[in-house]
Design an enzyme around this catalytic site. Structure first.
Site, PDB file in Angstrom:
ATOM      1  N   TRP A   1      46.519 -42.521  12.492  1.00 20.08           N
ATOM      2  CA  TRP A   1      45.255 -43.328  12.938  1.00 20.08           C
ATOM      3  C   TRP A   1      44.944 -42.385  14.000  1.00 20.08           C
ATOM      4  CZ3 TRP A   1      45.355 -43.552  18.837  1.00 20.08           C
ATOM      5  CH2 TRP A   1      44.135 -44.051  19.799  1.00 20.08           C
TER       6      TRP A   1
ATOM      7  N   GLU B   1      44.767 -46.368   9.583  1.00 19.77           N
ATOM      8  CA  GLU B   1      44.532 -47.472  10.617  1.00 19.77           C
ATOM      9  C   GLU B   1      42.909 -47.948  11.019  1.00 19.77           C
ATOM     10  OE1 GLU B   1      46.713 -47.851  14.363  1.00 19.77           O
ATOM     11  OE2 GLU B   1      46.802 -49.677  14.728  1.00 19.77           O
TER      12      GLU B   1
ATOM     13  N   LYS C   1      39.244 -48.854  13.820  1.00 25.67           N
ATOM     14  CA  LYS C   1      39.158 -49.504  14.717  1.00 25.67           C
ATOM     15  C   LYS C   1      37.877 -49.071  14.813  1.00 25.67           C
ATOM     16  CE  LYS C   1      41.063 -48.812  19.449  1.00 25.67           C
ATOM     17  NZ  LYS C   1      41.786 -47.858  20.413  1.00 25.67           N
TER      18      LYS C   1
ATOM     19  N   HIS D   1      41.753 -54.787  16.856  1.00 28.56           N
ATOM     20  CA  HIS D   1      40.514 -53.520  16.325  1.00 28.56           C
ATOM     21  C   HIS D   1      39.760 -54.227  15.488  1.00 28.56           C
ATOM     22  CE1 HIS D   1      43.647 -50.070  16.764  1.00 28.56           C
ATOM     23  NE2 HIS D   1      43.591 -51.019  17.445  1.00 28.56           N
TER      24      HIS D   1
ATOM     25  N   HIS E   1      49.132 -54.199  12.179  1.00 32.99           N
ATOM     26  CA  HIS E   1      50.280 -54.004  14.300  1.00 32.99           C
ATOM     27  C   HIS E   1      49.831 -55.283  14.124  1.00 32.99           C
ATOM     28  CE1 HIS E   1      49.620 -49.160  14.468  1.00 32.99           C
ATOM     29  NE2 HIS E   1      51.138 -49.602  13.529  1.00 32.99           N
TER      30      HIS E   1
ATOM     31  N   ASP F   1      40.645 -54.784  23.135  1.00 37.85           N
ATOM     32  CA  ASP F   1      42.156 -54.240  22.226  1.00 37.85           C
ATOM     33  C   ASP F   1      42.689 -54.334  23.657  1.00 37.85           C
ATOM     34  OD1 ASP F   1      43.580 -52.950  21.084  1.00 37.85           O
ATOM     35  OD2 ASP F   1      42.530 -51.152  20.935  1.00 37.85           O
TER      36      ASP F   1
ATOM     37  N   ASP G   1      46.193 -54.584  23.454  1.00 33.90           N
ATOM     38  CA  ASP G   1      47.641 -54.362  23.881  1.00 33.90           C
ATOM     39  C   ASP G   1      48.382 -55.053  24.535  1.00 33.90           C
ATOM     40  OD1 ASP G   1      47.984 -53.048  21.350  1.00 33.90           O
ATOM     41  OD2 ASP G   1      46.356 -51.252  22.706  1.00 33.90           O
TER      42      ASP G   1
ATOM     43  N   ASP H   1      52.606 -53.292  18.604  1.00 38.29           N
ATOM     44  CA  ASP H   1      51.556 -52.080  18.707  1.00 38.29           C
ATOM     45  C   ASP H   1      51.292 -52.765  19.924  1.00 38.29           C
ATOM     46  OD1 ASP H   1      50.299 -50.332  19.328  1.00 38.29           O
ATOM     47  OD2 ASP H   1      49.197 -50.146  17.978  1.00 38.29           O
TER      48      ASP H   1
HETATM   49  C1  RNT Z   1      45.267 -47.571  19.214  1.00 33.01           C
HETATM   50  C2  RNT Z   1      46.535 -47.479  18.052  1.00 33.01           C
HETATM   51  C3  RNT Z   1      47.254 -47.095  17.746  1.00 33.01           C
HETATM   52  C4  RNT Z   1      48.162 -46.661  18.935  1.00 33.01           C
HETATM   53  C5  RNT Z   1      49.512 -46.401  18.360  1.00 33.01           C
HETATM   54  C6  RNT Z   1      50.215 -46.201  19.910  1.00 33.01           C
HETATM   55  O1  RNT Z   1      44.742 -48.050  19.228  1.00 33.01           O
HETATM   56  O2  RNT Z   1      46.083 -49.625  18.030  1.00 33.01           O
HETATM   57  O3  RNT Z   1      48.299 -47.949  16.918  1.00 33.01           O
HETATM   58  O4  RNT Z   1      48.578 -48.139  19.238  1.00 33.01           O
HETATM   59  O5  RNT Z   1      49.815 -45.263  17.036  1.00 33.01           O
HETATM   60 ZN    ZN Z   2      47.978 -50.029  16.104  1.00 34.55          ZN
END
Ligand code: RNT
Ligand code: ZN
Length: 415
Positions: free
Chosen positions: A181, A222, A224, A258, A282, A290, A292, A322
């Site tokens: 990523w 990944e 985004k 994402h 994730h 986003d 988290d 994640d």
């Molecule tokens: C960031 C991504 C990524 C990170 C990690 C720490 O937007 O989600 O996966 O959160 O690699």
């Molecule tokens: Zn992620």
């Protein structure tokens, strides 16, 4: 004999569900636990803060500051989470000897030997991530940088990570999922969207030119849609990563934070499973963006789990968590996320997918709705408690007493 469980078992049998089978499958499901909840994504290889358009908020006491502290915290969290796990590391969690240092492009397996020993002692598999952020060379673009020296530095970093991933697989005897990523993007309207993506593509081509054993290392990519400070454009968009992954034999990775706010990953899993051998996720919880947040047993998490289980291809799906919350006890954050996602899988395993599918296919949509709603109040809690008891883990909220004691004895002394 647990009377509540026996009653639940009966009730589920009435709708064609064998709770014993569900419990067995739930125990085998492997969830990859992200190491970065324990220290607010800081790692051990630099003094600088977190960058890359992601952010932790909060100042709860007890952050793990050293490898030993993080390992101790991971042990505590895993002791309260039933089922099988892998541990997911980032390159910035390299552990150096006193006075030793290696920059990201020069990382070697030996810098992760302590993590390997930790994982082997606990029978954990290891997953890995290049860290293309929180570094002086990541102030602008990384793998898509127009500066050749910087771009090459990050290419070499990711190549080093592939070697480390292969070492993880060799040592643990389990495949290593290595996720690429990059935070690359732009705050405002780009003049050139193609250039950075072309350079990202070139970088990935160069990285993949390095041979590696595809049975041991699964490279995932990944996507985004935006990040803090990169609101207008991300280089690794959904189209780019999906297209690149399928053209080059990589595994697509979807993080459910994402996408545009009304898009849901639960609706994307089936498409990607039909078109790819493997898929990686994730699992996170975005609140309005986003963000988290810690994963909870909410509707979308359950729907994601439903798609995983109903597909019959759980073994083809790498399931990783994640999230990072620094405003609450970090051990509790991990435990809530790990337990909630496993509860979501249990909910899916206790769902009569064939019956529901038959209703859909025969256009009995009223009955389908009725059954879907009734399922929501079936006695899943009793099955969860039985599962926890068999796994030797506290079933109810009592696990929090352990966390509170640990906070008093260990976390609050970290000053
Ligand atoms: C960031 C991504 C990524 C990170 C990690 C720490 O937007 O989600 O996966 O959160 O690699
Ligand atoms: Zn992620």
């Amino acid at each position: 004999m647990n009377a509540l469980y026996e009653a639940a078992k009966q009730r589920y049998a009435e709708i064609g569900i064998d709770t014993e089978e569900a419990i067995a499958k739930l125990g085998d499901a492997v969830i990859s636990m992200h190491c970065w909840q324990g220290d607010d994504v800081l790692g051990f290889d630099s003094e600088g803060g977190l960058s890359g358009g992601i952010q932790t908020t909060g100042n709860y006491p007890g952050r793990a500051r050293t490898p030993d502290e993080l390992m101790q915290d991971i042990d505590k969290a895993l002791s309260l989470a039933p089922g099988k796990h892998k541990l997911n590391l980032h390159a910035c969690y390299a552990i150096f000897e006193k006075g030793e240092f290696a920059d990201r492009d020069a990382l070697e397996p030996k810098h992760f030997a302590k993590w390997v020993a930790f994982a082997k002692e606990r029978g954990l598999g290891l997953d890995f991530n290049p860290t293309c952020f929180s570094h002086p060379k990541a102030e602008g673009l990384t793998l898509s940088s127009p500066d050749e020296a910087i771009r090459t530095f990050w290419v070499n970093h990711v190549k080093a990570c592939i070697r480390i991933s292969e070492y993880f697989a060799d040592e643990t005897g389990m495949p290593c999922v290595m996720n690429i990523w990059i935070p690359d993007g732009l705050k405002d309207t780009p003049a050139d969207r193609m250039g950075p993506r072309a350079r990202f593509k070139k970088s990935l081509d160069e990285i993949l030119a390095q041979p590696y054993d595809k049975k041991k290392v699964y490279i995932t990519l990944e996507s985004k849609v935006f990040g803090i400070g990169v609101e207008s454009y991300t280089v690794g968009s959904a189209e780019f990563t999906l297209g690149y992954a399928s053209a080059n034999g990589l595994v697509p990775l979807m993080d459910n934070g994402h996408y545009h706010p009304t898009e849901v990953v639960s609706d994307k899993i089936s498409s990607l499973l039909l078109l790819n051998e493997k898929l990686a996720l994730h699992v996170t919880r975005g609140v309005r963006w986003d963000s988290d947040h810690v994963v909870r047993l909410d509707d979308e998490t359950k729907e994601i789990a439903k798609e995983i289980v109903a597909s019959g291809r759980m073994d083809d799906i790498a399931m990783a968590l994640d999230f990072f919350d620094a405003s609450i006890n970090r051990i509790a954050a991990w435990v809530v996320g790990l337990r909630s996602f496993r509860k979501a899988l249990l909910s899916a395993l206790l769902t009569p997918h064939a019956t529901l599918t038959a209703l859909q296919d025969s256009q009995q949509f009223t009955k389908l709705m009725v059954l879907q709603e009734e399922l929501k109040t079936m006695p899943m809690g009793a099955v969860w408690e039985e599962f926890c008891a068999r796994q030797g883990v506290v079933a109810g909220e009592g696990w929090f007493d352990t966390v509170t004691a640990y906070e008093n004895d260990v976390l609050l002394k970290r000053v």
